[in-house]
Design a protein around this motif. Sequence first.
Motif, mmCIF file in Angstrom:
data_model
loop_
_atom_site.group_PDB
_atom_site.id
_atom_site.type_symbol
_atom_site.label_atom_id
_atom_site.label_comp_id
_atom_site.label_asym_id
_atom_site.label_seq_id
_atom_site.Cartn_x
_atom_site.Cartn_y
_atom_site.Cartn_z
ATOM 1 N N GLU A 66 11.556 13.822 -19.191
ATOM 2 C CA GLU A 66 12.812 13.270 -19.693
ATOM 3 C C GLU A 66 13.315 12.148 -18.802
ATOM 4 N N GLU A 67 13.238 12.372 -17.496
ATOM 5 C CA GLU A 67 13.719 11.376 -16.542
ATOM 6 C C GLU A 67 12.980 10.046 -16.705
ATOM 7 N N ILE A 68 11.694 10.118 -16.933
ATOM 8 C CA ILE A 68 10.878 8.913 -17.032
ATOM 9 C C ILE A 68 10.894 8.330 -18.437
ATOM 10 N N ASN A 69 11.426 9.090 -19.387
ATOM 11 C CA ASN A 69 11.613 8.634 -20.771
ATOM 12 C C ASN A 69 10.279 8.422 -21.485
ATOM 13 N N VAL A 70 9.638 9.535 -21.760
ATOM 14 C CA VAL A 70 8.341 9.511 -22.439
ATOM 15 C C VAL A 70 8.436 8.848 -23.804
ATOM 16 N N GLU A 71 9.535 9.072 -24.484
ATOM 17 C CA GLU A 71 9.701 8.487 -25.817
ATOM 18 C C GLU A 71 9.607 6.962 -25.768
ATOM 19 N N LYS A 72 10.285 6.348 -24.830
ATOM 20 C CA LYS A 72 10.250 4.894 -24.696
ATOM 21 C C LYS A 72 8.847 4.405 -24.348
ATOM 22 N N MET A 74 16.442 17.889 -24.513
ATOM 23 C CA MET A 74 15.806 16.891 -25.368
ATOM 24 C C MET A 74 16.059 15.496 -24.836
ATOM 25 N N LEU A 75 15.229 14.547 -25.300
ATOM 26 C CA LEU A 75 15.498 13.160 -24.995
ATOM 27 C C LEU A 75 16.725 12.726 -25.787
ATOM 28 N N ARG A 76 17.165 11.521 -25.515
ATOM 29 C CA ARG A 76 18.405 11.061 -26.138
ATOM 30 C C ARG A 76 18.331 11.084 -27.659
ATOM 31 N N ARG A 77 17.171 10.806 -28.189
ATOM 32 C CA ARG A 77 16.953 10.917 -29.636
ATOM 33 C C ARG A 77 15.703 11.725 -29.858
ATOM 34 N N SER A 78 15.650 12.446 -30.951
ATOM 35 C CA SER A 78 14.444 13.217 -31.237
ATOM 36 C C SER A 78 13.300 12.284 -31.564
ATOM 37 N N LEU A 79 12.067 12.744 -31.346
ATOM 38 C CA LEU A 79 10.893 11.946 -31.693
ATOM 39 C C LEU A 79 10.879 11.674 -33.186
ATOM 40 N N TYR A 80 11.323 12.641 -33.975
ATOM 41 C CA TYR A 80 11.384 12.465 -35.431
ATOM 42 C C TYR A 80 12.251 11.266 -35.770
ATOM 43 N N SER A 81 13.449 11.211 -35.192
ATOM 44 C CA SER A 81 14.350 10.101 -35.480
ATOM 45 C C SER A 81 13.765 8.787 -35.008
ATOM 46 N N CYS A 82 13.178 8.812 -33.815
ATOM 47 C CA CYS A 82 12.587 7.606 -33.240
ATOM 48 C C CYS A 82 11.503 7.048 -34.144
ATOM 49 N N MET A 83 10.605 7.920 -34.625
ATOM 50 C CA MET A 83 9.487 7.441 -35.416
ATOM 51 C C MET A 83 9.933 6.974 -36.785
ATOM 52 N N ASN A 143 4.044 5.524 -14.171
ATOM 53 C CA ASN A 143 5.399 4.984 -14.132
ATOM 54 C C ASN A 143 6.354 5.729 -13.192
ATOM 55 N N CYS A 144 5.853 6.687 -12.431
ATOM 56 C CA CYS A 144 6.744 7.464 -11.561
ATOM 57 C C CYS A 144 6.764 6.901 -10.142
ATOM 58 N N ASN A 145 7.804 7.252 -9.391
ATOM 59 C CA ASN A 145 7.869 6.881 -7.987
ATOM 60 C C ASN A 145 7.251 7.987 -7.133
ATOM 61 N N SER A 167 -3.555 14.341 -20.435
ATOM 62 C CA SER A 167 -3.007 13.856 -21.697
ATOM 63 C C SER A 167 -2.463 12.444 -21.508
ATOM 64 N N TRP A 168 -2.165 11.791 -22.629
ATOM 65 C CA TRP A 168 -1.558 10.470 -22.506
ATOM 66 C C TRP A 168 -0.212 10.581 -21.811
ATOM 67 N N VAL A 169 0.544 11.616 -22.103
ATOM 68 C CA VAL A 169 1.862 11.790 -21.494
ATOM 69 C C VAL A 169 1.737 11.875 -19.979
ATOM 70 N N ALA A 170 0.807 12.706 -19.491
ATOM 71 C CA ALA A 170 0.624 12.856 -18.053
ATOM 72 C C ALA A 170 0.199 11.537 -17.413
ATOM 73 N N ALA A 171 -0.758 10.848 -18.028
ATOM 74 C CA ALA A 171 -1.238 9.584 -17.468
ATOM 75 C C ALA A 171 -0.136 8.530 -17.464
#
Length: 380
Positions: free
Chosen positions: A322-328, A1-10, A293-295, A284-288
């Motif tokens: 996770e590495e690129i931090n999709v949540e952020k 998981m990311l550092r915080r869940s999407l639920y918590s983030c939102m 934002n990737c190297n 998807s938005w995630v993929a785009a």
Amino acid sequence: MLRRSLYSCMCTRNYANQATFQKKQSPLMKRIVNEFDNYVPKVVDESLAKMTYVNMSEMKDRIKKASEYYTIGRNPVQGEFMLSAYESMNKDLKITDELVHQLQVVVTTVEMLQSYFYFWDDLEDESETRLNKPCWHLVDNIGMMAFNDACILRSFIDEVLRQNFNLEMRDKIMNVYHQVYFNSSMGQHFDAEVSRSKNYDNYTMETYDMICVLKSSAYAIKSPLLLALVLSNKLNKESIDIVENLSADIGILIQCHNDVIDYYNTKGNVTGKSGSDIQLGKCSWVAAAVLRNCNAAQRRIFNENYGNTDPEKVNRILQLYEEINVEKLYKQEEQRRFDVFNKKITTLPKNATPSAEFFKSFYNLVQYYTQDVSSFMYDK
């Protein structure tokens, strides 16, 4: 998981104007939205009973089951959007039984239209679950006949409208729906073609926005507002232009939200529709966002593993996200979309229909459905 869940983030986001938005409903809104599951079967049954040219009980039973399968048991979000706009345009509204019935019919049909798209979308995505139950094509060996059921459902929507509105009003409502069918079908085409090409140079935000405007914004935002204008007898070039101008960014944001949910569903963290965007190679938005934002090394990993059902390759993509931090990235995109929307509101004339005041409240209503994955857009 990311550092915080999407639920918590939102749930803990700090917006410029307010903290978590609490949805308020008028008496009419409560009556139409909260009783949705009770009147949908009545609207369906009454319409089927009047269809004397369909004599086979087996066919009527199938139409009823198809009409209600995805429709009942979820929040009528598009119906709520339409009602919110309708009430804003009719301040001194006299609530009669006839008005309530007509609003119930429109809310029923606009949500059945969503079910129609679910049939197609789940088949094309080879999804297994939707709204915490098996997808329609996996029920009772329905299989590919789900395509035919979708066609029947689309025609039944027109029939329900024909029975409940005069010719002029029916045609105006159906014209909104037919625009949605056409735009969404084109969006579905581009969505499938881009994914099938596996040319990840084309997975840009520009491509994503184009697909979303056709496939998502037209239905999720534009059509409810146009329906409210139709029912209020305020549909004209000026009001249509305003809706066109202000629909895109919010509609895209809703789809971004659903794409992030798909990512979390792939990880098994959210209930609802099973995640499949990675396996299907969707733009998807995630993929785009990740590709933007990737190297170079991370892009090679994406190219080598995306669009594959191999669990190891899927997991490698999840690790990359996770590495690129999709949540952020999502939080930044969300704020940007809302900022653009708010800027457009300030340019509206004082006598605009829909008004700037309506769009401000609409902004909050949309936030309610995107601030917390427990709302999950279409799932109660």
